[in-house]
Structure formats: C-alpha cells, structure tokens
Design a protein around this motif. Structure first.
Motif, PDB file in Angstrom:
ATOM      1  N   ILE A 123     -72.477  -8.715  30.655  1.00 16.53           N
ATOM      2  CA  ILE A 123     -73.854  -8.214  30.575  1.00 16.53           C
ATOM      3  C   ILE A 123     -74.012  -6.991  31.468  1.00 16.53           C
ATOM      4  O   ILE A 123     -74.643  -6.001  31.096  1.00 16.53           O
ATOM      5  CB  ILE A 123     -74.851  -9.331  30.961  1.00 16.53           C
ATOM      6  N   ALA A 124     -73.387  -7.030  32.626  1.00 14.69           N
ATOM      7  CA  ALA A 124     -73.479  -5.893  33.559  1.00 14.69           C
ATOM      8  C   ALA A 124     -72.911  -4.622  32.920  1.00 14.69           C
ATOM      9  O   ALA A 124     -73.476  -3.532  33.072  1.00 14.69           O
ATOM     10  CB  ALA A 124     -72.728  -6.232  34.845  1.00 14.69           C
ATOM     11  N   TYR A 126     -72.656  -3.940  29.633  1.00 17.68           N
ATOM     12  CA  TYR A 126     -73.590  -3.479  28.594  1.00 17.68           C
ATOM     13  C   TYR A 126     -74.740  -2.707  29.241  1.00 17.68           C
ATOM     14  O   TYR A 126     -75.112  -1.617  28.785  1.00 17.68           O
ATOM     15  CB  TYR A 126     -74.186  -4.660  27.816  1.00 17.68           C
ATOM     16  N   LYS A 127     -75.310  -3.305  30.316  1.00 18.78           N
ATOM     17  CA  LYS A 127     -76.462  -2.679  30.983  1.00 18.78           C
ATOM     18  C   LYS A 127     -76.094  -1.307  31.515  1.00 18.78           C
ATOM     19  O   LYS A 127     -76.846  -0.341  31.408  1.00 18.78           O
ATOM     20  CB  LYS A 127     -76.961  -3.569  32.124  1.00 18.78           C
ATOM     21  N   LYS A 128     -74.917  -1.226  32.140  1.00 23.74           N
ATOM     22  CA  LYS A 128     -74.466   0.034  32.741  1.00 23.74           C
ATOM     23  C   LYS A 128     -74.313   1.127  31.667  1.00 23.74           C
ATOM     24  O   LYS A 128     -74.805   2.250  31.835  1.00 23.74           O
ATOM     25  CB  LYS A 128     -73.121  -0.207  33.441  1.00 23.74           C
ATOM     26  N   ALA A 130     -75.670   1.231  28.642  1.00 23.53           N
ATOM     27  CA  ALA A 130     -76.976   1.567  28.054  1.00 23.53           C
ATOM     28  C   ALA A 130     -77.768   2.482  28.975  1.00 23.53           C
ATOM     29  O   ALA A 130     -78.379   3.469  28.529  1.00 23.53           O
ATOM     30  CB  ALA A 130     -77.762   0.298  27.758  1.00 23.53           C
ATOM     31  N   LEU A 131     -77.713   2.189  30.279  1.00 24.63           N
ATOM     32  CA  LEU A 131     -78.455   2.988  31.253  1.00 24.63           C
ATOM     33  C   LEU A 131     -77.918   4.419  31.313  1.00 24.63           C
ATOM     34  O   LEU A 131     -78.685   5.394  31.394  1.00 24.63           O
ATOM     35  CB  LEU A 131     -78.378   2.319  32.635  1.00 24.63           C
TER      36      LEU A 131
END
Ligand code: 5GP
Length: 138
Positions: A123-124, A126-128, A130-131
């Motif tokens: 998840i980290a 994916y978040k990174k 996307a950000l």
C-alpha cells in the motif's frame, strides 16, 4: 530532417489516405499488423506526446474515435487497440507523434499481454507512486 509522415502529408510519397482535415491526416499503416491497421497523425510534426498541444491532441483523439468506429463498421472485428509509442524504448520508430488504430481479430497473432506486479506491491508503494504523479500534475 523530415520524417516519412511529413513526406506523406506533403504528397511526396504515396499513402492510402482515409481522412484528412486542416490539422490531422489518417492513412493505412504500411505494415498492416492487422486488417485495417490505420495511423492518425497531426499534420504539425510534433515529435511525441510531450510536445503535443492539448487542443491538437483533443482533435486528433476525435479522429481516432471516428476511424475506430469506421473500422468496427466495415471489418468483422473482435476488438480494437489504440496505441501510441513514445520514445525508442517504447517502440517508437517514426518521430512524428501518432496513434495506431489496430483492429483485432481472433487468432490475429498480436500479443498485448502486460506483466502484473500487483502481488509485489505494498500500500505504501501504491501511495508513493500516486503521490509522485499527483504532485507533478499540479
Ligand atoms: P511507431 O513504430 O513509431 O509507433 O509507428 C510507426 C509506423 O509507421 C509503423 O507501424 C510503420 O509500419 C509505419 N510506417 C513506416 N513507414 C511507413 C510508410 O512509408 N508508409 C506508411 N503508410 N506507414 C509507414
């Protein structure tokens, strides 16, 4: 140096033209990867997606839509890919931006299989990712 597409646009070499207006031209890809394989090309020689003005890109995409529907109407297609290669590593061979409209048929020999890395993701991560993209869009 003029690309092969500029020579087609300027009628210096022949092509099987299916559509033309002030901004865009569309003609059969010489390779005919599948039946009806067509290119949609802005007349101005923008090298790639990064150089494309958004209004010209929008109009070019409108013609991609029209050509796609025409192919669906006249060929017994099972599907259709719309593709733009940008950069040599992505398979671009003509450095004048264009879309491929590629009708697909059963057992046509074309492979568009992408690897799936979702099982390696967190998840980290994916978040990174996307950000990073989100911030670059601002
Ligand atoms: P790219 O590889 O840059 O995504 O796509 C370039 C396409 O231009 C190729 O699919 C190739 O077959 C096509 N092409 C190259 N030379 C000519 C030509 O002289 N006439 C036409 N009609 N297509 C060409």
């Amino acid at each position: 140096m003029a690309t092969i597409f500029e020579k087609i646009i300027n009628r210096e070499i022949p092509a099987y033209i299916v559509y033309e207006d002030d901004l865009v031209i569309s003609f059969l890809d010489i390779s005919q990867v599948t039946q009806g394989h067509t290119l949609v090309v802005p007349k101005e020689p923008y090298k790639d997606i990064y150089e494309m003005p958004e209004n010209i890109l929008g109009h070019t995409m409108k013609i991609v839509s029209k050509v796609s529907k025409a192919c669906k109407e006249v060929f017994e297609i099972e599907g259709l890919n719309i593709l733009s290669n940008n950069g040599a590593y992505a398979g671009q061979t003509v450095y004048h931006f264009h879309f491929h409209v590629l009708p697909r048929f059963i057992d046509d020999g074309v492979s568009m299989k992408f690897p799936n890395h979702m099982n390696d993701m967190t998840i980290a991560e994916y978040k990174k990712r996307a950000l990073m993209i989100k911030e670059a869009l601002l």
